[in-house]
Motif scaffolding. Structure first.
Motif, PDB file in Angstrom:
ATOM      1  N   VAL A  22      14.219 -11.009  -1.351  1.00  0.00           N
ATOM      2  CA  VAL A  22      12.797 -11.307  -1.517  1.00  0.00           C
ATOM      3  C   VAL A  22      12.120 -11.802   0.111  1.00  0.00           C
ATOM      4  O   VAL A  22      11.204 -11.231   0.297  1.00  0.00           O
ATOM      5  CB  VAL A  22      12.465 -12.454  -2.407  1.00  0.00           C
ATOM      6  CG1 VAL A  22      11.039 -13.001  -2.050  1.00  0.00           C
ATOM      7  CG2 VAL A  22      12.547 -12.275  -3.962  1.00  0.00           C
ATOM      8  N   ILE A  23      12.797 -12.503   0.792  1.00  0.00           N
ATOM      9  CA  ILE A  23      12.712 -12.826   1.990  1.00  0.00           C
ATOM     10  C   ILE A  23      12.695 -11.381   2.909  1.00  0.00           C
ATOM     11  O   ILE A  23      11.652 -11.435   3.740  1.00  0.00           O
ATOM     12  CB  ILE A  23      13.452 -13.731   2.512  1.00  0.00           C
ATOM     13  CG1 ILE A  23      13.149 -14.919   1.828  1.00  0.00           C
ATOM     14  CG2 ILE A  23      13.259 -14.064   4.131  1.00  0.00           C
ATOM     15  CD1 ILE A  23      14.168 -16.370   1.962  1.00  0.00           C
ATOM     16  N   GLY A  24      13.548 -10.587   2.786  1.00  0.00           N
ATOM     17  CA  GLY A  24      13.673  -9.241   3.420  1.00  0.00           C
ATOM     18  C   GLY A  24      12.326  -8.642   3.188  1.00  0.00           C
ATOM     19  O   GLY A  24      11.825  -7.912   4.064  1.00  0.00           O
ATOM     20  N   ALA A  25      12.107  -8.285   1.913  1.00  0.00           N
ATOM     21  CA  ALA A  25      10.812  -7.486   1.316  1.00  0.00           C
ATOM     22  C   ALA A  25       9.757  -8.159   1.790  1.00  0.00           C
ATOM     23  O   ALA A  25       8.940  -7.314   2.313  1.00  0.00           O
ATOM     24  CB  ALA A  25      10.943  -7.374  -0.042  1.00  0.00           C
ATOM     25  N   TRP A  26       9.486  -9.309   2.047  1.00  0.00           N
ATOM     26  CA  TRP A  26       8.276  -9.939   2.530  1.00  0.00           C
ATOM     27  C   TRP A  26       8.050  -9.492   4.116  1.00  0.00           C
ATOM     28  O   TRP A  26       7.067  -9.255   4.501  1.00  0.00           O
ATOM     29  CB  TRP A  26       8.413 -11.556   2.456  1.00  0.00           C
ATOM     30  CG  TRP A  26       7.609 -11.880   1.043  1.00  0.00           C
ATOM     31  CD1 TRP A  26       7.173 -11.140   0.042  1.00  0.00           C
ATOM     32  CD2 TRP A  26       7.939 -13.200   0.451  1.00  0.00           C
ATOM     33  NE1 TRP A  26       6.747 -12.026  -1.034  1.00  0.00           N
ATOM     34  CE2 TRP A  26       7.289 -13.157  -0.686  1.00  0.00           C
ATOM     35  CE3 TRP A  26       8.834 -14.317   0.818  1.00  0.00           C
ATOM     36  CZ2 TRP A  26       7.633 -14.164  -1.768  1.00  0.00           C
ATOM     37  CZ3 TRP A  26       9.059 -15.244  -0.236  1.00  0.00           C
ATOM     38  CH2 TRP A  26       8.147 -15.154  -1.639  1.00  0.00           C
ATOM     39  N   VAL A  27       9.078  -9.760   4.805  1.00  0.00           N
ATOM     40  CA  VAL A  27       9.108  -9.459   6.123  1.00  0.00           C
ATOM     41  C   VAL A  27       8.667  -8.235   6.605  1.00  0.00           C
ATOM     42  O   VAL A  27       7.847  -7.738   7.095  1.00  0.00           O
ATOM     43  CB  VAL A  27      10.294  -9.869   6.824  1.00  0.00           C
ATOM     44  CG1 VAL A  27      10.492  -9.193   8.375  1.00  0.00           C
ATOM     45  CG2 VAL A  27      10.699 -11.243   6.941  1.00  0.00           C
ATOM     46  N   PHE A  28       9.332  -7.246   5.845  1.00  0.00           N
ATOM     47  CA  PHE A  28       8.969  -5.535   5.655  1.00  0.00           C
ATOM     48  C   PHE A  28       7.658  -5.379   5.301  1.00  0.00           C
ATOM     49  O   PHE A  28       6.815  -4.479   6.035  1.00  0.00           O
ATOM     50  CB  PHE A  28      10.091  -4.929   4.904  1.00  0.00           C
ATOM     51  CG  PHE A  28       9.684  -3.490   5.028  1.00  0.00           C
ATOM     52  CD1 PHE A  28      10.073  -2.579   5.921  1.00  0.00           C
ATOM     53  CD2 PHE A  28       9.159  -2.721   3.872  1.00  0.00           C
ATOM     54  CE1 PHE A  28       9.785  -1.193   5.980  1.00  0.00           C
ATOM     55  CE2 PHE A  28       8.886  -1.428   3.737  1.00  0.00           C
ATOM     56  CZ  PHE A  28       9.087  -0.839   4.893  1.00  0.00           C
ATOM     57  N   PHE A  29       7.251  -5.929   4.138  1.00  0.00           N
ATOM     58  CA  PHE A  29       5.702  -5.620   3.817  1.00  0.00           C
ATOM     59  C   PHE A  29       4.786  -6.312   4.508  1.00  0.00           C
ATOM     60  O   PHE A  29       3.613  -5.584   4.801  1.00  0.00           O
ATOM     61  CB  PHE A  29       5.781  -5.956   2.260  1.00  0.00           C
ATOM     62  CG  PHE A  29       6.416  -4.699   1.526  1.00  0.00           C
ATOM     63  CD1 PHE A  29       6.301  -3.577   1.422  1.00  0.00           C
ATOM     64  CD2 PHE A  29       7.569  -5.205   0.532  1.00  0.00           C
ATOM     65  CE1 PHE A  29       6.914  -2.485   0.816  1.00  0.00           C
ATOM     66  CE2 PHE A  29       8.170  -4.353  -0.341  1.00  0.00           C
ATOM     67  CZ  PHE A  29       7.860  -3.272  -0.229  1.00  0.00           C
ATOM     68  N   PHE A  30       4.818  -7.405   4.843  1.00  0.00           N
ATOM     69  CA  PHE A  30       3.915  -8.208   5.881  1.00  0.00           C
ATOM     70  C   PHE A  30       3.449  -7.685   7.178  1.00  0.00           C
ATOM     71  O   PHE A  30       2.702  -7.520   7.699  1.00  0.00           O
ATOM     72  CB  PHE A  30       4.202  -9.682   5.669  1.00  0.00           C
ATOM     73  CG  PHE A  30       3.697 -10.439   4.822  1.00  0.00           C
ATOM     74  CD1 PHE A  30       2.630 -10.511   4.218  1.00  0.00           C
ATOM     75  CD2 PHE A  30       4.889 -11.129   4.199  1.00  0.00           C
ATOM     76  CE1 PHE A  30       2.020 -11.071   3.133  1.00  0.00           C
ATOM     77  CE2 PHE A  30       4.300 -11.855   2.916  1.00  0.00           C
ATOM     78  CZ  PHE A  30       3.092 -11.984   2.584  1.00  0.00           C
ATOM     79  N   GLN A  31       4.800  -7.050   7.551  1.00  0.00           N
ATOM     80  CA  GLN A  31       4.764  -6.355   9.080  1.00  0.00           C
ATOM     81  C   GLN A  31       3.816  -5.176   8.758  1.00  0.00           C
ATOM     82  O   GLN A  31       3.149  -4.551   9.840  1.00  0.00           O
ATOM     83  CB  GLN A  31       6.097  -5.939   9.432  1.00  0.00           C
ATOM     84  CG  GLN A  31       6.839  -6.847  10.135  1.00  0.00           C
ATOM     85  CD  GLN A  31       7.918  -6.812  10.629  1.00  0.00           C
ATOM     86  OE1 GLN A  31       8.520  -5.405  10.200  1.00  0.00           O
ATOM     87  NE2 GLN A  31       8.814  -7.665  11.167  1.00  0.00           N
ATOM     88  N   ARG A  32       3.673  -4.417   7.614  1.00  0.00           N
ATOM     89  CA  ARG A  32       3.240  -3.304   7.421  1.00  0.00           C
ATOM     90  C   ARG A  32       1.591  -3.427   7.074  1.00  0.00           C
ATOM     91  O   ARG A  32       0.785  -2.694   7.170  1.00  0.00           O
ATOM     92  CB  ARG A  32       3.795  -2.301   6.369  1.00  0.00           C
ATOM     93  CG  ARG A  32       5.077  -2.028   7.137  1.00  0.00           C
ATOM     94  CD  ARG A  32       5.805  -0.825   5.888  1.00  0.00           C
ATOM     95  NE  ARG A  32       5.125   0.082   5.541  1.00  0.00           N
ATOM     96  CZ  ARG A  32       5.703   1.311   5.927  1.00  0.00           C
ATOM     97  NH1 ARG A  32       6.803   1.441   6.076  1.00  0.00           N
ATOM     98  NH2 ARG A  32       4.853   2.146   5.696  1.00  0.00           N
ATOM     99  N   ALA A  33       1.394  -4.656   6.649  1.00  0.00           N
ATOM    100  CA  ALA A  33      -0.002  -5.008   5.939  1.00  0.00           C
ATOM    101  C   ALA A  33      -0.826  -5.191   7.382  1.00  0.00           C
ATOM    102  O   ALA A  33      -0.562  -6.114   8.225  1.00  0.00           O
ATOM    103  CB  ALA A  33      -0.062  -6.207   4.892  1.00  0.00           C
TER     104      ALA A  33
END
Length: 63
Positions: A22-33
């Protein structure tokens, strides 16, 4: 009380691995937002994305 033969904590590591996903996915998706609603969407994607990934992995293993 801890009974001998009890396995109450034997799967605790699974929650930790899911949490790291979950933390890794948040890092990935927040960087793209780059908009407010994309940040909101990234929050929900981060929570549910590891579950969908595991589901897809299992469907590929069955085939």
């Amino acid at each position: 009380m801890n009974e001998k033969g009890s396995n109450t904590g034997c799967f605790a590591g699974g929650g930790a691995i899911y949490g790291l996903g979950v933390i890794g996915a948040w890092v990935f998706f927040f960087q793209r937002a780059d908009e407010f609603w994309l940040f909101i969407w990234a929050f929900f994607q981060g929570i549910f994305w590891p579950a969908f990934m595991v589901y897809e992995l299992f469907t590929q293993l069955v085939e």
